[in-house]
Scaffold this active site. Structure first.
Site, PDB file in Angstrom:
ATOM      1  N   LYS A  52       0.839  -1.205   0.000  1.00  0.00           N
ATOM      2  CA  LYS A  52       0.000   0.000   0.000  1.00  0.00           C
ATOM      3  C   LYS A  52       0.876   1.258   0.000  1.00  0.00           C
ATOM      4  O   LYS A  52       0.616   2.214  -0.739  1.00  0.00           O
ATOM      5  CB  LYS A  52      -0.945  -0.028   1.217  1.00  0.00           C
ATOM      6  CG  LYS A  52      -2.043  -1.079   1.082  1.00  0.00           C
ATOM      7  CD  LYS A  52      -2.814  -1.372   2.360  1.00  0.00           C
ATOM      8  CE  LYS A  52      -3.770  -2.544   2.119  1.00  0.00           C
ATOM      9  NZ  LYS A  52      -4.519  -2.981   3.308  1.00  0.00           N
ATOM     10  N   GLN A  96      -4.449  -1.796   9.781  1.00  0.00           N
ATOM     11  CA  GLN A  96      -4.466  -3.132   9.162  1.00  0.00           C
ATOM     12  C   GLN A  96      -5.061  -4.177  10.116  1.00  0.00           C
ATOM     13  O   GLN A  96      -4.707  -4.222  11.298  1.00  0.00           O
ATOM     14  CB  GLN A  96      -3.029  -3.511   8.754  1.00  0.00           C
ATOM     15  CG  GLN A  96      -2.918  -4.770   7.924  1.00  0.00           C
ATOM     16  CD  GLN A  96      -3.513  -4.640   6.511  1.00  0.00           C
ATOM     17  OE1 GLN A  96      -3.634  -3.549   5.968  1.00  0.00           O
ATOM     18  NE2 GLN A  96      -3.899  -5.749   5.938  1.00  0.00           N
ATOM     19  N   ASP A 119     -11.148   2.627   4.462  1.00  0.00           N
ATOM     20  CA  ASP A 119     -11.460   1.197   4.367  1.00  0.00           C
ATOM     21  C   ASP A 119     -12.969   0.980   4.179  1.00  0.00           C
ATOM     22  O   ASP A 119     -13.392  -0.099   3.769  1.00  0.00           O
ATOM     23  CB  ASP A 119     -11.054   0.487   5.677  1.00  0.00           C
ATOM     24  CG  ASP A 119      -9.758  -0.295   5.562  1.00  0.00           C
ATOM     25  OD1 ASP A 119      -9.483  -0.810   4.471  1.00  0.00           O
ATOM     26  OD2 ASP A 119      -9.050  -0.390   6.579  1.00  0.00           O
TER      27      ASP A 119
END
Ligand code: GUN
Length: 291
Positions: A52, A96, A119
């Site tokens: 990412k 994460q 997200d």
């Protein structure tokens, strides 16, 4: 022989589109910024976060990485998120998953400002998705869609796979993939069935699929006898076996029956990252009041 739907190629096209958009934003004095948080030492998570950050660099998005030890206490993580919520250079925040067991994931997700929730996992953003009926309504709302489900829809659309009226079967009911991709497929006018560990005669259901989404987390779970000829298969699984990475689909056998199929790696994975970048640019525009 099946068409191989390349997520790597499609994500490159999306990245090229985004790079131009980032350049334009920078000329207006806005540099999109993404904060990533990794708690602990999960090896797969380290790889995902690294990928990412690399794509951020490629597109000119600033990344701010926060690496926290596995024994971080919950309140320290929530305090960091609060600081990032109030940092004007940070437009998107991604912590994460999975988190170490002593940290409550729901609490962490609720702590992220819904406006910076790239997200799309905050309950408000999940609720927004649940409340919309069509892709038109979803697109008008300019909301943050969860990255993997959104990546799957983009992959299907750009491969010209008809979704309206299609029988779509999703295997897996996770909050990250199964449930939201089912909602998006419904918004695309597909007839959607979700299979999970409680499903009886799963092969009977999966054999109905025109479009099959495999998000189970078990290597080669979908076998050739579970699909019909001409199916389109999207494999979300990333399973690490001694011989290398493999998906949730028995690729070599299933590709002989499929019309189109995604590979692992190089299928859904790169699309998840591309959609994270889409959301980060969207966040930068939203928070800076640019249309
Ligand atoms: N872990 C696996 N997939 C994801 C994702 O899309 N976002 C976050 N934050 N964690 C993940």
């Amino acid at each position: 022989m099946a068409e191989i739907i390349s997520g790597t190629e499609t994500s490159k096209k999306i990245q090229a589109e985004l790079k131009d958009e980032v350049t334009q934003l920078k000329s207006k004095g806005i540099t999109p910024g993404l904060s990533t948080i990794l708690v602990g030492e999960d090896e797969a998570s380290k790889v995902y976060i690294g990928q990412k950050i690399k794509v951020c660099e490629k597109l000119g998005i600033t990344s701010f990485h926060h690496k926290l030890p596995a024994n971080t206490i919950e309140s320290d993580l929530l305090n960091l998120i609060n600081t990032l919520n109030n940092d004007p250079k940070v437009h998107g925040i991604l912590c994460q998953l999975p988190l170490p067991k002593h940290i409550n994931t729901d609490k962490m997700l609720l702590a992220i400002s819904p406006d910076k929730d790239v997200d799309g996992f905050h309950l408000l953003n999940m609720g927004k998705l649940l409340s919309k009926k069509s892709m038109k309504e979803i697109e008008e709302e300019k909301m943050y869609l969860p990255c993997t489900p959104h990546g799957i829809i983009q992959l299907l659309r750009r491969a010209n796979i008809p979704l309206s009226g299609a029988e779509a079967v999703v295997v897996g009911r996770s909050n990250i993939v199964g449930k939201p991709v089912a909602l998006l497929l419904m918004a695309e006018n597909s007839t959607v069935t979700i299979c999970h560990t409680g499903t009886k005669n799963m092969a009977e259901v999966t054999r109905r699929a025109d479009v099959l989404i495999a998000a189970i987390g078990k290597p080669k779970f979908i076998t050739a006898d579970m699909v019909k000829d001409g199916v389109v298969v999207i494999d979300v699984g990333v399973n690490r076996l001694p011989e290398g990475l493999c998906g949730d689909v028995d690729f070599d056998k299933v590709k002989e029956k499929a019309k189109a199929i995604t590979p692992v790696p190089g299928g859904v994975g790169p699309m998840t990252i591309a959609m994270l970048m889409v959301n980060t640019v969207k966040a930068a525009k939203k928070l800076s009041g640019v249309r």
